[in-house]
Design an enzyme around this catalytic site. Structure first.
Site, PDB file in Angstrom:
ATOM      1  N   HIS A   1       0.835  -1.208   0.000  1.00 30.37           N
ATOM      2  CA  HIS A   1       0.000   0.000   0.000  1.00 30.37           C
ATOM      3  C   HIS A   1       0.871   1.260   0.000  1.00 30.37           C
ATOM      4  O   HIS A   1       1.991   1.246   0.527  1.00 30.37           O
ATOM      5  CB  HIS A   1      -0.915   0.009   1.231  1.00 30.37           C
ATOM      6  CG  HIS A   1      -2.054  -0.967   1.142  1.00 30.37           C
ATOM      7  ND1 HIS A   1      -3.122  -0.971   2.008  1.00 30.37           N
ATOM      8  CD2 HIS A   1      -2.290  -1.980   0.265  1.00 30.37           C
ATOM      9  CE1 HIS A   1      -3.963  -1.931   1.671  1.00 30.37           C
ATOM     10  NE2 HIS A   1      -3.476  -2.579   0.628  1.00 30.37           N
TER      11      HIS A   1
ATOM     12  N   CYS B   1      -6.410   1.781   5.578  1.00 30.61           N
ATOM     13  CA  CYS B   1      -7.009   0.531   6.083  1.00 30.61           C
ATOM     14  C   CYS B   1      -6.420   0.200   7.464  1.00 30.61           C
ATOM     15  O   CYS B   1      -5.546   0.912   7.965  1.00 30.61           O
ATOM     16  CB  CYS B   1      -6.739  -0.616   5.107  1.00 30.61           C
ATOM     17  SG  CYS B   1      -5.018  -1.180   5.105  1.00 30.61           S
TER      18      CYS B   1
ATOM     19  N   CYS C   1      -2.609  -0.123   7.524  1.00 27.19           N
ATOM     20  CA  CYS C   1      -1.914   1.152   7.361  1.00 27.19           C
ATOM     21  C   CYS C   1      -2.069   2.043   8.593  1.00 27.19           C
ATOM     22  O   CYS C   1      -1.111   2.713   8.988  1.00 27.19           O
ATOM     23  CB  CYS C   1      -2.384   1.848   6.097  1.00 27.19           C
ATOM     24  SG  CYS C   1      -1.801   0.974   4.613  1.00 27.19           S
TER      25      CYS C   1
ATOM     26  N   GLU D   1       0.811   4.013   1.697  1.00 23.61           N
ATOM     27  CA  GLU D   1       1.248   4.528   2.997  1.00 23.61           C
ATOM     28  C   GLU D   1       2.467   3.761   3.516  1.00 23.61           C
ATOM     29  O   GLU D   1       3.421   4.347   4.039  1.00 23.61           O
ATOM     30  CB  GLU D   1       0.141   4.390   4.054  1.00 23.61           C
ATOM     31  CG  GLU D   1      -1.152   5.117   3.738  1.00 23.61           C
ATOM     32  CD  GLU D   1      -2.152   4.223   3.022  1.00 23.61           C
ATOM     33  OE1 GLU D   1      -1.769   3.547   2.046  1.00 23.61           O
ATOM     34  OE2 GLU D   1      -3.317   4.200   3.444  1.00 23.61           O
TER      35      GLU D   1
END
Lengths: 147, 147
Positions: A49, A79, A82, A51
């Site tokens: 992801h 999410c 993260c 992040e």
């Protein structure tokens, strides 16, 4: 500098690489110290992801896992994983440009930071930007058509 | 094979490298496909937890981010970030050898998997092993003495 727009530029890179278009930048002392976009498929990495990749780059840049006084701009609400990573990296504040009602852990699906006893809490702010959500809609629409 | 003992061997490696001693192995089809230990300080990486590094190795091994039918053995109950990563990687089951009442997100501090609407749920089991907790106690005791 419009930091959310910088994050959006990263989301566009993801779009062009056929990845779910999410982008992120990390800012310290009014400077962008890291930029990243989602690379889950390309990297075959569930943790690819935007992040997560951006936190890694920022840590490398600062030579410290502790992202003190760092602010994170991400195009989509983070999410669970993260938010967990943002807690672990001890960031100061997170801004996000689109809500994720299905998986967002800062109020979209639920708010992980309402949990008591976590070892760090950060501030966060939803700053709605149409383009951050639209690029995701476009991506998934194209995916459905191409099936 | 005693998989938790394999995870414990990894925790010992962390101990010897002056890292918080947590170890992890991932098993598929009765074979250990990945081993890792905590390297947060050495790697200057807030995401350097044993589980995260082990998920990465397993994904590389399988050439897939989806850790289908994989079982994870970790010496300490996973934190929020790691439970999030284990959800994202879609593992089948997680076994842990010591409770973490301060930061464990599988019932120690709280149970993240009680949250409805997550995009994956895995089974988990706490299989208490004295040595998994004792090595952590020893580590932090030494840290206090050396200060």
């Amino acid at each position: 500098m419009d930091y959310m727009n910088e994050a959006y530029k990263e989301a566009k890179k993801a779009y062009n690489e056929d990845e779910v278009p999410v982008g992120c930048v990390i800012v310290k002392d009014h400077k962008v110290i890291a930029r990243a976009h989602n690379l889950k498929e390309k990297n075959n990495d569930a943790m690819g992801h935007a992040e997560i990749l951006c936190i890694k780059k920022a840590s490398k840049k600062l030579n410290d896992w502790y992202l003190k006084d760092c602010e994170v701009y991400v195009t989509l609400e983070p999410c669970v994983m993260c938010v967990g990573a943002l807690i672990s990296a001890r960031v100061k504040k997170v801004y996000f440009g689109a809500r994720d009602l299905k998986a967002g852990a800062l109020g979209g699906l639920f708010n992980l930071l309402e949990q008591k006893g976590l070892n760090h809490y950060f501030e966060y702010e939803y700053i709605h930007r149409d383009e951050c959500g639209l690029i995701l809609k476009d991506y998934f629409k194209e995916k459905r058509i191409s099936k």
